[in-house]
Design an enzyme around this catalytic site. Sequence first.
Site, PDB file in Angstrom:
ATOM      1  NE  ARG A 105      -3.769   0.367   2.267  1.00 53.16           N
ATOM      2  CZ  ARG A 105      -4.473   0.875   3.279  1.00 53.16           C
ATOM      3  NH1 ARG A 105      -4.463   0.260   4.458  1.00 53.16           N
ATOM      4  NH2 ARG A 105      -5.157   1.988   3.128  1.00 53.16           N
ATOM      5  CB  CYS A 154      -1.821   4.663   9.323  1.00 50.78           C
ATOM      6  SG  CYS A 154      -3.185   5.264  10.366  1.00 50.78           S
TER       7      CYS A 154
END
Length: 284
Positions: free
Chosen positions: A182, A241
């Site tokens: 990711r 995040c």
Amino acid sequence: MALAQVISCKELSKQLNDKNLIIFDCRFSLDNPHYGKQAYQESHIENAIFIDLDLDLSSHVIKGKTSRHPLPNTDKLIAKLAALGLNNNSRVIIYDDGATPFATKMWWTLVWLGKRDNVYLLDGGFKAWQADNLPVTNKETMTSAGNFTGQPDANLLIDAKTLVTKLNDEQLTLLDARALPRFRGEVEPMDPIAGHIPGATCANFAENLDDTGHFLPTKELRERFQTLIQDKPIEKLIAYCGSGVSACHNLFAMCLAGYPLAPLYAGSWSEWITDPSHPIATGN
């Protein structure tokens, strides 16, 4: 007293009758928002109280403007925590499944609201509790009101506007808690745009744990983050995040290793990409 503390299942099992103890069950799944409540209703640690990431620890999502988990309304959350029985002097135990970051989000939220003493994470979480064959129940916990009064600490947060001004600072350490695919932008299962904030370093939160979902020894955690920070000043570290959840796992692990609590970019990637003027990077 250290901000970040863990307690073993064995230790907790001996303390369940402590009247000053309050236990929060924070199990959740990003893939199934109903999972946590359903799992709690099936079985949980005696006297545990369920806290929902979406409904309790987040406010309403505004598509295209906010992150997937905007910070909660503090007045409402403080009132709810008090109604659930939290006192200013309570000993707090928090757990999730074990290898997930939801308990650390609750930990960070309590610290942000001023509850900094006697807050522990159950090391290994509910899976470790079950593995130790410790008792569970499906009975709803009855609570009486507590006296918790919190006050959010703005120093623990950084917003996108401020972060933009820091991206060219060579001394900045920007830790991204998502997994490497990711971070690189190779996959993106949660958000419409893949990649990371330029200058960030991948610091997958799962690497704070061993194969059983327990936190690594503090010496190993210290070495892990020292490698990530290198010779940059700890005062210039910022954590983020996908939506401000798993970054809290890194913040907890760093405190466990003896580092001070760094600021959180709570909006994180899912908020960052709502502004087309924000730069985006892919790859390493």
